[in-house]
Design a protein around this motif. Structure first.
Motif, PDB file in Angstrom:
ATOM      1  N   ASN A   1       0.840  -1.193   0.000  1.00 39.38           N
ATOM      2  CA  ASN A   1       0.000   0.000   0.000  1.00 39.38           C
ATOM      3  C   ASN A   1       0.877   1.245   0.000  1.00 39.38           C
ATOM      4  O   ASN A   1       1.708   1.438   0.886  1.00 39.38           O
ATOM      5  N   LEU A   2       0.696   2.069  -0.998  1.00 39.30           N
ATOM      6  CA  LEU A   2       1.382   3.347  -1.083  1.00 39.30           C
ATOM      7  C   LEU A   2       0.384   4.431  -0.716  1.00 39.30           C
ATOM      8  O   LEU A   2      -0.687   4.532  -1.324  1.00 39.30           O
ATOM      9  N   TYR A   3       0.734   5.239   0.277  1.00 42.00           N
ATOM     10  CA  TYR A   3      -0.162   6.296   0.728  1.00 42.00           C
ATOM     11  C   TYR A   3       0.291   7.638   0.151  1.00 42.00           C
ATOM     12  O   TYR A   3       1.462   8.001   0.250  1.00 42.00           O
ATOM     13  N   VAL A   4      -0.653   8.335  -0.451  1.00 40.34           N
ATOM     14  CA  VAL A   4      -0.399   9.625  -1.079  1.00 40.34           C
ATOM     15  C   VAL A   4      -1.116  10.685  -0.243  1.00 40.34           C
ATOM     16  O   VAL A   4      -2.350  10.694  -0.167  1.00 40.34           O
ATOM     17  N   ILE A   5      -0.345  11.554   0.384  1.00 38.34           N
ATOM     18  CA  ILE A   5      -0.894  12.584   1.260  1.00 38.34           C
ATOM     19  C   ILE A   5      -0.853  13.916   0.522  1.00 38.34           C
ATOM     20  O   ILE A   5       0.226  14.444   0.242  1.00 38.34           O
ATOM     21  N   VAL A   6      -2.020  14.431   0.177  1.00 38.41           N
ATOM     22  CA  VAL A   6      -2.137  15.716  -0.507  1.00 38.41           C
ATOM     23  C   VAL A   6      -2.277  16.782   0.579  1.00 38.41           C
ATOM     24  O   VAL A   6      -3.274  16.821   1.295  1.00 38.41           O
ATOM     25  N   MET A   7      -1.288  17.649   0.693  1.00 34.17           N
ATOM     26  CA  MET A   7      -1.206  18.530   1.851  1.00 34.17           C
ATOM     27  C   MET A   7      -2.323  19.565   1.914  1.00 34.17           C
ATOM     28  O   MET A   7      -2.675  20.048   2.983  1.00 34.17           O
ATOM     29  N   LYS A   8      -2.896  19.911   0.764  1.00 34.54           N
ATOM     30  CA  LYS A   8      -4.015  20.841   0.728  1.00 34.54           C
ATOM     31  C   LYS A   8      -4.868  20.505  -0.472  1.00 34.54           C
ATOM     32  O   LYS A   8      -4.364  20.420  -1.584  1.00 34.54           O
ATOM     33  N   GLN A   9      -6.155  20.292  -0.239  1.00 32.93           N
ATOM     34  CA  GLN A   9      -7.017  19.887  -1.340  1.00 32.93           C
ATOM     35  C   GLN A   9      -7.198  21.024  -2.342  1.00 32.93           C
ATOM     36  O   GLN A   9      -7.527  22.147  -1.973  1.00 32.93           O
ATOM     37  N   PRO A  10      -6.978  20.765  -3.652  1.00 36.33           N
ATOM     38  CA  PRO A  10      -7.153  21.824  -4.654  1.00 36.33           C
ATOM     39  C   PRO A  10      -8.625  22.175  -4.831  1.00 36.33           C
ATOM     40  O   PRO A  10      -9.505  21.335  -4.644  1.00 36.33           O
ATOM     41  N   GLN A  11      -8.884  23.400  -5.229  1.00 39.52           N
ATOM     42  CA  GLN A  11     -10.266  23.870  -5.370  1.00 39.52           C
ATOM     43  C   GLN A  11     -11.027  23.126  -6.451  1.00 39.52           C
ATOM     44  O   GLN A  11     -12.246  22.927  -6.353  1.00 39.52           O
ATOM     45  N   ASP A  12     -10.333  22.709  -7.511  1.00 40.48           N
ATOM     46  CA  ASP A  12     -11.022  21.997  -8.596  1.00 40.48           C
ATOM     47  C   ASP A  12     -11.088  20.491  -8.358  1.00 40.48           C
ATOM     48  O   ASP A  12     -11.603  19.753  -9.208  1.00 40.48           O
ATOM     49  N   ASN A  13     -10.557  20.024  -7.190  1.00 38.84           N
ATOM     50  CA  ASN A  13     -10.601  18.605  -6.819  1.00 38.84           C
ATOM     51  C   ASN A  13      -9.882  17.696  -7.811  1.00 38.84           C
ATOM     52  O   ASN A  13     -10.126  16.485  -7.848  1.00 38.84           O
ATOM     53  N   LEU A  14      -8.987  18.283  -8.617  1.00 40.54           N
ATOM     54  CA  LEU A  14      -8.193  17.513  -9.571  1.00 40.54           C
ATOM     55  C   LEU A  14      -6.748  17.490  -9.086  1.00 40.54           C
ATOM     56  O   LEU A  14      -6.143  18.542  -8.878  1.00 40.54           O
ATOM     57  N   ILE A  15      -6.208  16.301  -8.907  1.00 43.89           N
ATOM     58  CA  ILE A  15      -4.883  16.137  -8.321  1.00 43.89           C
ATOM     59  C   ILE A  15      -3.982  15.444  -9.331  1.00 43.89           C
ATOM     60  O   ILE A  15      -4.324  14.381  -9.865  1.00 43.89           O
ATOM     61  N   LYS A  16      -2.838  16.050  -9.607  1.00 44.69           N
ATOM     62  CA  LYS A  16      -1.854  15.461 -10.514  1.00 44.69           C
ATOM     63  C   LYS A  16      -0.564  15.215  -9.734  1.00 44.69           C
ATOM     64  O   LYS A  16      -0.004  16.143  -9.145  1.00 44.69           O
ATOM     65  N   ILE A  17      -0.100  13.955  -9.769  1.00 44.34           N
ATOM     66  CA  ILE A  17       1.073  13.554  -9.005  1.00 44.34           C
ATOM     67  C   ILE A  17       2.145  13.117  -9.993  1.00 44.34           C
ATOM     68  O   ILE A  17       2.120  12.010 -10.536  1.00 44.34           O
ATOM     69  N   HIS A  18       3.081  14.005 -10.249  1.00 44.63           N
ATOM     70  CA  HIS A  18       4.059  13.783 -11.320  1.00 44.63           C
ATOM     71  C   HIS A  18       5.071  12.699 -10.959  1.00 44.63           C
ATOM     72  O   HIS A  18       5.540  11.977 -11.845  1.00 44.63           O
ATOM     73  N   SER A  19       5.413  12.574  -9.698  1.00 43.57           N
ATOM     74  CA  SER A  19       6.400  11.561  -9.289  1.00 43.57           C
ATOM     75  C   SER A  19       5.963  10.164  -9.693  1.00 43.57           C
ATOM     76  O   SER A  19       6.795   9.328 -10.064  1.00 43.57           O
ATOM     77  N   LEU A  20       4.683   9.878  -9.620  1.00 44.13           N
ATOM     78  CA  LEU A  20       4.191   8.538  -9.924  1.00 44.13           C
ATOM     79  C   LEU A  20       4.175   8.277 -11.419  1.00 44.13           C
ATOM     80  O   LEU A  20       4.150   7.124 -11.843  1.00 44.13           O
ATOM     81  N   GLY A  21       4.202   9.314 -12.227  1.00 43.37           N
ATOM     82  CA  GLY A  21       4.358   9.117 -13.666  1.00 43.37           C
ATOM     83  C   GLY A  21       5.747   8.630 -14.014  1.00 43.37           C
ATOM     84  O   GLY A  21       5.930   7.778 -14.882  1.00 43.37           O
ATOM     85  N   GLN A  22       6.731   9.146 -13.314  1.00 43.63           N
ATOM     86  CA  GLN A  22       8.120   8.757 -13.564  1.00 43.63           C
ATOM     87  C   GLN A  22       8.356   7.275 -13.326  1.00 43.63           C
ATOM     88  O   GLN A  22       9.222   6.658 -13.946  1.00 43.63           O
ATOM     89  N   PHE A  23       7.559   6.678 -12.402  1.00 37.78           N
ATOM     90  CA  PHE A  23       7.770   5.270 -12.062  1.00 37.78           C
ATOM     91  C   PHE A  23       6.855   4.331 -12.834  1.00 37.78           C
ATOM     92  O   PHE A  23       6.835   3.134 -12.582  1.00 37.78           O
ATOM     93  N   GLN A  24       6.072   4.870 -13.784  1.00 37.03           N
ATOM     94  CA  GLN A  24       5.160   4.037 -14.546  1.00 37.03           C
ATOM     95  C   GLN A  24       5.952   3.104 -15.463  1.00 37.03           C
ATOM     96  O   GLN A  24       6.698   3.539 -16.318  1.00 37.03           O
ATOM     97  N   SER A  25       5.793   1.792 -15.230  1.00 41.52           N
ATOM     98  CA  SER A  25       6.519   0.794 -16.025  1.00 41.52           C
ATOM     99  C   SER A  25       5.951  -0.575 -15.694  1.00 41.52           C
ATOM    100  O   SER A  25       5.047  -0.712 -14.856  1.00 41.52           O
ATOM    101  N   ASP A  26       6.504  -1.598 -16.339  1.00 44.46           N
ATOM    102  CA  ASP A  26       6.076  -2.963 -16.021  1.00 44.46           C
ATOM    103  C   ASP A  26       6.438  -3.342 -14.592  1.00 44.46           C
ATOM    104  O   ASP A  26       5.816  -4.221 -13.999  1.00 44.46           O
ATOM    105  N   ALA A  27       7.435  -2.660 -14.021  1.00 46.86           N
ATOM    106  CA  ALA A  27       7.871  -2.974 -12.657  1.00 46.86           C
ATOM    107  C   ALA A  27       7.077  -2.228 -11.588  1.00 46.86           C
ATOM    108  O   ALA A  27       7.216  -2.504 -10.399  1.00 46.86           O
ATOM    109  N   PHE A  28       6.241  -1.272 -12.009  1.00 44.52           N
ATOM    110  CA  PHE A  28       5.435  -0.514 -11.050  1.00 44.52           C
ATOM    111  C   PHE A  28       4.047  -0.322 -11.637  1.00 44.52           C
ATOM    112  O   PHE A  28       3.868   0.349 -12.644  1.00 44.52           O
TER     113      PHE A  28
END
Length: 219
Positions: free
Chosen positions: A147-174
């Motif tokens: 389980n990977l927990y993603v803590i968004v420190m402040k909720q954005p007004q449009d309720n849309l959250i983009k997490i760029h770090s997790l894009g970098q790890f997108q692969s067959d291994a993740f």
């Protein structure tokens, strides 16, 4: 279990726990460390007309510290008769309510590959903990088992959250299998590609940091 804390260079690093008074670290430390701070901005004890940190400030500090392999030691200042001031009680109860929903992202977790992302830079060292203001782009990670927990420190007004770090790890291994909002329990709308993980939630859920549980396959 007995723990010896030290400040500055009073002990060799591997024989005691580094303590940073009213401050934090900028990144993950391989060795466990600790922040000691007070609920009060002015004192370690009770004083009249005190100024307190908000529950949100303390929760954000806790998430940041745990994501970097640290712990938070929080001091409160009872009155001379041993009672805890009402305002301090309210803050502690607010923190407790947040932990009752989101504690899985804190307790018995450890840092992930990166502590997080976002524009807010933590000034390292003692006596800097009143200077930090987080934005909706500030994210922190903790992990336990699969389980990977993603803590968004402040909720954005449009309720849309983009997490760029997790894009970098997108692969067959993740691979991300599911995304749930803690406290809600329902799956949310999300997409994952090499640019980011995008999460869309339906409504504002909390004035405090919000937490997503991601079930992952990682090797």
């Amino acid at each position: 279990e007995v723990v010896i804390n030290y400040k500055f260079n009073a002990f060799p690093q591997n024989v005691a726990v580094l303590d940073i008074e009213r401050g934090q670290l900028g990144g993950i430390r391989d060795l466990f460390w600790q922040t000691d701070t007070s609920i009060s901005k002015k004192s370690w004890g009770y004083i009249e007309n005190d100024e307190y940190k908000s529950a949100n400030e303390i929760i954000c500090a806790l998430a940041d510290i745990v994501s970097k392999n640290g712990a938070l030691l929080l001091n409160i200042g009872p009155k001379s008769d041993g009672t805890i001031p009402e305002e301090e009680q309210k803050i502690l109860l607010e923190i407790g309510r947040w932990l009752s929903i989101n504690g899985k992202a804190i307790y018995e977790t450890h840092p992930w590959k990166t502590f997080g992302e976002g524009p807010t830079k933590i000034k390292e060292g003692s006596f800097t903990d009143n200077e930090i203001v987080f934005t909706p782009q500030d994210i922190r990670f903790t992990v336990k088992d699969r389980n990977l927990y993603v803590i968004v420190m402040k909720q954005p007004q449009d309720n849309l959250i983009k997490i760029h770090s997790l894009g970098q790890f997108q692969s067959d291994a993740f691979k991300i299998n599911s995304v749930n909002l803690l406290g809600d329990g329902h799956l949310v709308k999300w997409t994952h590609n090499k640019q980011d993980l995008t999460i869309q939630i339906a409504k504002e859920t909390s004035p405090y940091p919000i937490v997503f549980k991601l079930t992952i396959n990682e090797r």
